[in-house]
Design a protein around this motif. Structure first.
Motif, PDB file in Angstrom:
ATOM      1  N   SER A   1     -10.458  -5.120  -3.445  1.00 50.43           N
ATOM      2  CA  SER A   1      -9.450  -4.672  -4.393  1.00 50.43           C
ATOM      3  C   SER A   1      -9.876  -4.954  -5.805  1.00 50.43           C
ATOM      4  O   SER A   1     -10.100  -6.081  -6.185  1.00 50.43           O
ATOM      5  N   PRO A   2      -9.976  -3.910  -6.576  1.00 46.16           N
ATOM      6  CA  PRO A   2     -10.351  -4.143  -7.962  1.00 46.16           C
ATOM      7  C   PRO A   2      -9.240  -4.898  -8.665  1.00 46.16           C
ATOM      8  O   PRO A   2      -8.062  -4.678  -8.388  1.00 46.16           O
ATOM      9  N   ASP A   3      -9.616  -5.773  -9.469  1.00 43.52           N
ATOM     10  CA  ASP A   3      -8.562  -6.527 -10.157  1.00 43.52           C
ATOM     11  C   ASP A   3      -8.058  -5.726 -11.354  1.00 43.52           C
ATOM     12  O   ASP A   3      -8.474  -4.623 -11.644  1.00 43.52           O
ATOM     13  N   LYS A   4      -7.113  -6.335 -12.035  1.00 45.25           N
ATOM     14  CA  LYS A   4      -6.409  -5.649 -13.134  1.00 45.25           C
ATOM     15  C   LYS A   4      -7.369  -5.218 -14.239  1.00 45.25           C
ATOM     16  O   LYS A   4      -7.258  -4.145 -14.815  1.00 45.25           O
ATOM     17  N   SER A   5      -8.323  -6.109 -14.517  1.00 48.96           N
ATOM     18  CA  SER A   5      -9.216  -5.777 -15.624  1.00 48.96           C
ATOM     19  C   SER A   5     -10.008  -4.526 -15.307  1.00 48.96           C
ATOM     20  O   SER A   5     -10.236  -3.689 -16.169  1.00 48.96           O
TER      21      SER A   5
ATOM     22  N   ARG B   1      -2.337  -9.537 -15.432  1.00 52.82           N
ATOM     23  CA  ARG B   1      -2.073  -8.508 -16.443  1.00 52.82           C
ATOM     24  C   ARG B   1      -0.909  -7.649 -15.967  1.00 52.82           C
ATOM     25  O   ARG B   1      -1.067  -6.542 -15.472  1.00 52.82           O
ATOM     26  N   SER B   2       0.210  -8.202 -16.154  1.00 60.09           N
ATOM     27  CA  SER B   2       1.415  -7.538 -15.645  1.00 60.09           C
ATOM     28  C   SER B   2       1.983  -6.572 -16.692  1.00 60.09           C
ATOM     29  O   SER B   2       1.960  -6.856 -17.888  1.00 60.09           O
ATOM     30  N   SER B   3       2.460  -5.457 -16.215  1.00 58.96           N
ATOM     31  CA  SER B   3       3.114  -4.521 -17.134  1.00 58.96           C
ATOM     32  C   SER B   3       4.487  -5.098 -17.458  1.00 58.96           C
ATOM     33  O   SER B   3       5.273  -5.364 -16.556  1.00 58.96           O
TER      34      SER B   3
HETATM   35  N1  LIG Z   1      -3.483  -1.188  -2.728  1.00 59.67           N
HETATM   36  C1  LIG Z   1      -4.246  -2.011  -3.426  1.00 59.67           C
HETATM   37  N2  LIG Z   1      -5.536  -2.133  -3.148  1.00 59.67           N
HETATM   38  C2  LIG Z   1      -6.318  -2.942  -3.862  1.00 59.67           C
HETATM   39  N3  LIG Z   1      -5.887  -3.682  -4.893  1.00 59.67           N
HETATM   40  C3  LIG Z   1      -4.605  -3.619  -5.228  1.00 59.67           C
HETATM   41  C4  LIG Z   1      -3.716  -2.764  -4.526  1.00 59.67           C
HETATM   42  N4  LIG Z   1      -2.519  -2.916  -5.083  1.00 59.67           N
HETATM   43  C5  LIG Z   1      -2.638  -3.786  -6.090  1.00 59.67           C
HETATM   44  N5  LIG Z   1      -3.891  -4.212  -6.197  1.00 59.67           N
HETATM   45  C6  LIG Z   1      -4.378  -5.162  -7.164  1.00 59.67           C
HETATM   46  O1  LIG Z   1      -3.370  -6.119  -7.375  1.00 59.67           O
HETATM   47  C7  LIG Z   1      -3.291  -6.479  -8.724  1.00 59.67           C
HETATM   48  C8  LIG Z   1      -1.890  -6.214  -9.255  1.00 59.67           C
HETATM   49  O2  LIG Z   1      -1.632  -4.897  -9.143  1.00 59.67           O
HETATM   50  P1  LIG Z   1      -0.759  -4.112 -10.197  1.00 59.67           P
HETATM   51  O3  LIG Z   1      -1.049  -4.559 -11.562  1.00 59.67           O
HETATM   52  O4  LIG Z   1      -0.883  -2.706  -9.902  1.00 59.67           O
HETATM   53  O5  LIG Z   1       0.657  -4.636  -9.844  1.00 59.67           O
HETATM   54  P2  LIG Z   1       2.005  -4.229 -10.510  1.00 59.67           P
HETATM   55  O6  LIG Z   1       2.958  -4.007  -9.439  1.00 59.67           O
HETATM   56  O7  LIG Z   1       1.779  -3.116 -11.419  1.00 59.67           O
HETATM   57  O8  LIG Z   1       2.381  -5.511 -11.312  1.00 59.67           O
HETATM   58  P3  LIG Z   1       3.293  -5.640 -12.608  1.00 59.67           P
HETATM   59  O9  LIG Z   1       4.638  -5.199 -12.235  1.00 59.67           O
HETATM   60  O10 LIG Z   1       3.248  -7.057 -12.945  1.00 59.67           O
HETATM   61  O11 LIG Z   1       2.656  -4.798 -13.587  1.00 59.67           O
HETATM   62  C9  LIG Z   1      -4.310  -5.657  -9.434  1.00 59.67           C
HETATM   63  O12 LIG Z   1      -5.423  -6.415  -9.653  1.00 59.67           O
HETATM   64  C10 LIG Z   1      -4.617  -4.570  -8.501  1.00 59.67           C
HETATM   65  O13 LIG Z   1      -5.932  -4.142  -8.626  1.00 59.67           O
END
Ligand SMILES: Nc1ncnc2c1ncn2[C@@H]1O[C@H](COP(=O)(O)OP(=O)(O)OP(=O)(O)O)[C@@H](O)[C@H]1O
Length: 954
Positions: free
Chosen positions: A87-91, A417-419
């Protein structure tokens, strides 16, 4: 209901490829009604805590149960986790390169999920979580059925169906009759009454409508994998995620089975999620429906990952963009205009992410407050909001990437890195029928069959709900986020189709729905109240349950279940709008406005081109006119010069001729002949002026620079130096000095005259040539003038000029004739003289002697009387006298002939006593000195020159 047969289960996770074509009517394969259909559940059974009034405390989860549940997940997670790409991280997500996004495929080139996940499907079964209480949930026992394809705009009328075997365990468990979610057990869900028949015959219309309305809402749940691929820790309770069955079941406290339209296992890719959850909606939007896709879930569960994706795994937004442009390419009979806006709701304030003033990062510049307004046609919209018109997927992705960059993010407990805001991408699609080629309507007239259809696709990434954070800023943000999400949940839980008298939506108890309690719900109002197709993607992360967040996960699942059960969409295709403006709705239709603008600009361009062409034509005409004028002036000048030259030449020739006459007469040194001629014959027969003219012309003998040429003399001249007395001896003496060599001089004169005559002929022919040219060009000009029907004064001037020229040439010819005759006469006179010389044994008067005489008597040299005296006193020999006499006679005869000619031609009038005068003189009252034209060229020339040089005669 009749008993349902036990159909063989349709292929798990029916791929979109199996869906009927988009445009297909809502016919579907359906299952026969089954008596086993778990309708047996009473509403009371279905009624769960989800029905509790908003704000009611959520049921606390049994932590131990969750732990157990999660522990049960471990096996499956480990399987799925091992299959899930790291899973790629947020960055990584944040540094998505636009160039890395897929370019719009050639129609149908992007592999559909069906193919892309074909390899995954085999994993699916193994990926399903084995639940502990599998005995109760195991397929085959107490099977219950549901169709995964409610007939709707979004699923192509539900051709596919899936049957799920499930046993309701407790009141919180999903009522198996609910096709989407059993958490609430809403009896009115489509699945509740869904009867899979091959056609819809016999189904009440209202019922069909309800089913359709339900089908217009798709609710999916996506389970996020663990980041490091480790096994999901065991939680209290047991979780079962079955993608094939679109089921998540939880066996802990408040546990149950949750069915949705789609359940995506942790290993499923974004493309699969898009295909199943959004693809059809996007295409419907392109056809004219409003559509809303939003991701809901706790922080860090993968909402942004699902909506935006990564470079290697693009999410819903980039894939939707790709599809939008694919659709445009595949629909050549319509023309489209796309505009995009991007806003965020942060701390209950709306910010424009595309506005130039929106700075990057978390420190936005001050910008005008954006408010939400409502319009009967547009619904609720934010204003003022920047909208950008986009023409390519790359451009659209770039615009959205810019907005993403400006969006606020921050670190939370679960997401580095939360939205921190709700982000709304709105793509407005305007489309209209293209005017078919060869249609009677003129494209330029702006008239086209049909109006413009405006639809909107809203792609929303909500901020994640979270528990109170330690950080104050996060707490404030969290409070706003939670409040808006709570309002959203409340509204969804109370949604009904009831309305009050003012047509405002109310809940079942008739209470107003609190859309205005948050900006988010206000903005989502049109979608939630049924005006658009809706797809909700709820994200969960089961691994979080160890952190006591299973309650949040359950809340998400319950939210999804309520949404599926309560949101009713009667989305209709947007009406076509006509006109370019006026009303607010009309003014939105940019396509129409642009068309009108294009039309206006085109006509402006046309008129400008026309004006330009006219101007150029005018300029060209003016240029031609100028050129013609210049040519004309040039010709006039040439003609004038030629005339002047000719006149001077004539003058000169006249002078020469007269000189030779004089020379002939005086060649023997006698002044008597001419003197006598002057005093007697001529004085009697020709006017005084003629004699004067002859005498003066005689003085202008050429070849001697000491003597002034006759052309400079004029009878009318006031210059005393040029005014000479009537024939005097001094002039005769001069001539004597010049031409007294007799025969040789005469021969020289004749040669000179012949040369001059040749010159003159050449001049005349040159002039004639030029005149001919001038006449031709003037003729062509005249003919142009005649053709154009404009008789110009210039043409008539030219005609007059030509006539004058003709007359002049005639005159010159006449003069030439005269001179020819004079020349002949002179020649014969010379011959006579030669004969006379020969007979009288040469000349006794020596020129030298005469010169000596002059020198010895200088006082007499210039006396007018001297010459005549000389003539009288000098003794003449017989032969010489005879010769001279014959010359005199000859000269007299010539002159008489010339005068006679003039008289006959009417130029001279003979008086009764033999005197002559000019014909014109007789008409003139003036007593000015009469002149004989032709014989007094100096005077004539002077007159003519005066006249000719006047640029504007008359
Ligand atoms: N289905 C997935 N496969 C791989 N990595 C995931 C998946 N879903 C989320 N991630 C990883 O988990 C982390 C958090 O995901 P993401 O930022 O999309 O969450 P979010 O729900 O948007 O959070 P927030 O509400 O805080 O913004 C990210 O690093 C993302 O790459």
């Amino acid at each position: 209901m009749s008993a349902l047969p036990q159909p063989s289960r349709p292929a798990a996770n029916p791929s979109p490829g199996q869906f009927p074509p988009l445009a297909a009517p809502k016919s579907r394969k359906s299952l026969p009604p089954s008596s086993d259909f778990p309708r047996a559940l009473s509403p009371s059974q279905i009624s769960t805590k989800l029905r509790a009034p908003p704000g009611s405390p959520r049921p606390a989860l049994n932590k131990s149960a969750l732990t157990n549940s999660v522990s049960n997940l471990t096996s499956s997670q480990s399987i799925s986790g091992s299959r899930t790409p790291s899973s790629p991280d947020k960055s990584l997500r944040r540094t998505i390169s636009i160039a890395a996004f897929p370019q719009p495929p050639k129609a149908g080139s992007r592999p559909s999920t069906a193919s892309s996940i074909s390899g995954i499907q085999s994993l699916h079964s193994s990926g399903s979580v084995k639940v502990k209480r599998g005995s109760r949930l195991s397929a085959g026992t107490n099977s219950s059925y549901r169709s995964s394809q409610t007939p709707s705009l979004l699923n192509g009328a539900g051709d596919s169906k899936s049957i799920i075997s499930i046993e309701a365990r407790d009141p919180e468990a999903s009522p198996p009759q609910s096709r989407s979610s059993s958490a609430q057990g809403s009896y009115s869900t489509s699945a509740t009454t869904f009867e899979d028949t091959d056609d819809t015959a016999g189904i009440p219309k209202a019922h069909m409508k309800t089913r359709e309305a339900k089908g217009n809402v798709i609710v999916s749940v996506r389970v996020r994998p663990d980041v490091n691929g480790t096994e999901t820790p065991k939680a209290n309770g047991e979780w079962n995620v079955d993608g094939r069955k679109s089921l998540i079941s939880y066996s802990g406290k408040e546990g149950g089975d949750y069915f949705y339209d789609n359940v995506f296992s942790p290993h499923e890719h974004n493309a699969r999620v898009y295909d199943a959850a959004a693809k059809r909606l996007v295409r419907r939007v392109m056809e004219g429906y409003h559509g809303t896709v939003f991701a809901y879930g706790m922080t860090g569960t993968g909402k942004t990952f699902s909506m935006q994706g990564t470079a290697t795994s693009p999410g819903v937004i980039p894939l939707a963009i790709t599809d939008i442009f694919s659709f445009i390419r595949e629909t050549p009979h319509r023309e489209f205009l796309l505009r995009v806006s991007y806003l965020e709701i942060y701390n209950e304030k709306i910010h424009d992410l595309l506005s130039a003033s929106a700075s990057s990062g978390n420190t936005p510049l001050q910008q005008e407050e954006i408010k939400l307004r409502e319009d009967s046609k547009r619904g609720v919209y934010a204003t003022p909001l920047k909208e950008e018109i986009v023409q390519s997927p790359t451009q659209l992705l770039r615009v959205i990437a810019r907005g993403d960059h400006a969006r606020r993010t921050g670190s939370t407990q679960f997401n580095a890195r939360s939205s921190r805001s709700h982000a709304v991408v709105q793509i407005v699609v305007e489309s209209r029928e293209r005017v078919p080629a060869g249609a009677t309507q003129d494209r330029r007239s702006g008239m086209a069959p049909g109006g413009v259809r405006v639809s909107t696709l809203s792609l929303i990434d909500l901020a994640g709900s979270e528990r109170a954070a330690d950080d104050k800023e996060r707490r404030t943000e969290g409070a706003h986020i939670n409040k808006s999400l709570l309002t959203l949940g409340t509204i969804i839980s109370r949604l009904s189709e009831t309305k009050d008298k003012a047509d405002n939506p109310t809940d079942r108890e008739g209470r107003h729905l609190p859309y205005r309690d948050s900006k988010l719900t206000r903005l989502l109002q049109p979608a939630l109240s049924g005006n658009s197709l809706v797809s909700i993607l709820c994200t969960v992360h089961l691994g979080m349950v160890v952190n006591s967040n299973s309650g949040e996960t359950l809340n998400t699942l319950k939210f999804a279940a309520r949404a599926k059960n309560n949101i009713v969409s009667h989305a209709k295709r947007a009406e076509e709008a006509f006109g370019s403006g006026g009303s607010d709705a009309g003014s939105r239709v940019l396509l129409e406005r642009y068309r009108m603008e294009i039309q206006a600009l085109r006509s402006q361009l046309e008129s400008q081109t026309k004006a330009q062409a006219e101007k150029e034509l005018k300029l060209e005409e003016q240029q031609l006119e100028k050129e013609a004028q210049a040519r004309h002036e040039e010709q006039m000048l040439e003609m004038q010069l030629a005339r002047t030259a000719l006149k001077e030449r004539i003058e000169h020739l006249n002078r020469l001729i007269l000189c030779s006459k004089s020379t002939g007469v005086n060649s023997q040194g006698s002044m008597l002949a001419l003197g006598r001629l002057s005093r007697m014959s001529i004085a009697e027969s020709v006017s005084r002026s003629l004699r004067s003219s002859v005498s003066q012309s005689t003085l202008g003998a050429y070849g001697n620079s000491s003597l002034r040429p006759a052309s400079f003399l004029s009878v009318n001249s006031n210059d005393p130096s040029t005014t000479l007395p009537f024939p005097g001896n001094d002039e005769e003496e001069d001539i004597m000095g010049e031409f007294a060599d007799g025969k040789a001089s005469a021969q020289r004169q004749i040669a000179a005259l012949q040369a001059d005559l040749g010159d003159k002929n050449r001049y005349i022919s040159t002039l004639e040539r030029r005149l001919l040219q001038a006449r031709r060009s003037s003729h062509s000009r005249m003919s142009i003038g005649i053709k154009s029907g404009i008789p110009t004064p210039e043409n008539s001037d030219m005609a007059v000029l030509l006539r004058e020229k003709d007359m002049e040439i005639n005159e010159l010819r006449q003069q030439l004739d005269d001179k020819d005759r004079m020349l002949a006469a002179l020649r014969s006179a010379a011959r006579h003289r030669d004969l006379a010389h020969f007979a009288t044994d040469t000349c006794p008067v020596d020129l030298n002697e005469k010169n000596e005489h002059r020198q010895s008597h200088p006082e007499m040299a210039h006396s007018p009387a001297t010459e005549s005296i000389n003539g009288l006193l000098l003794p003449l020999r017989d032969g010489e006298t005879n010769g001279r006499k014959s010359i005199d006679d000859e000269m007299s005869r010539i002159l008489d002939e010339m005068i006679q000619d003039r008289v006959e031609s009417g130029q001279l009038i003979k008086g009764c006593r033999g005197s002559v005068r000019l014909a014109s003189e007789s008409r003139r009252p003036s007593n000015s000195t009469p002149t004989v034209e032709g014989l007094n060229p100096g005077n004539t020339t002077s007159d003519n020159i005066d006249h000719d040089y006047d640029p504007q005669p008359g």
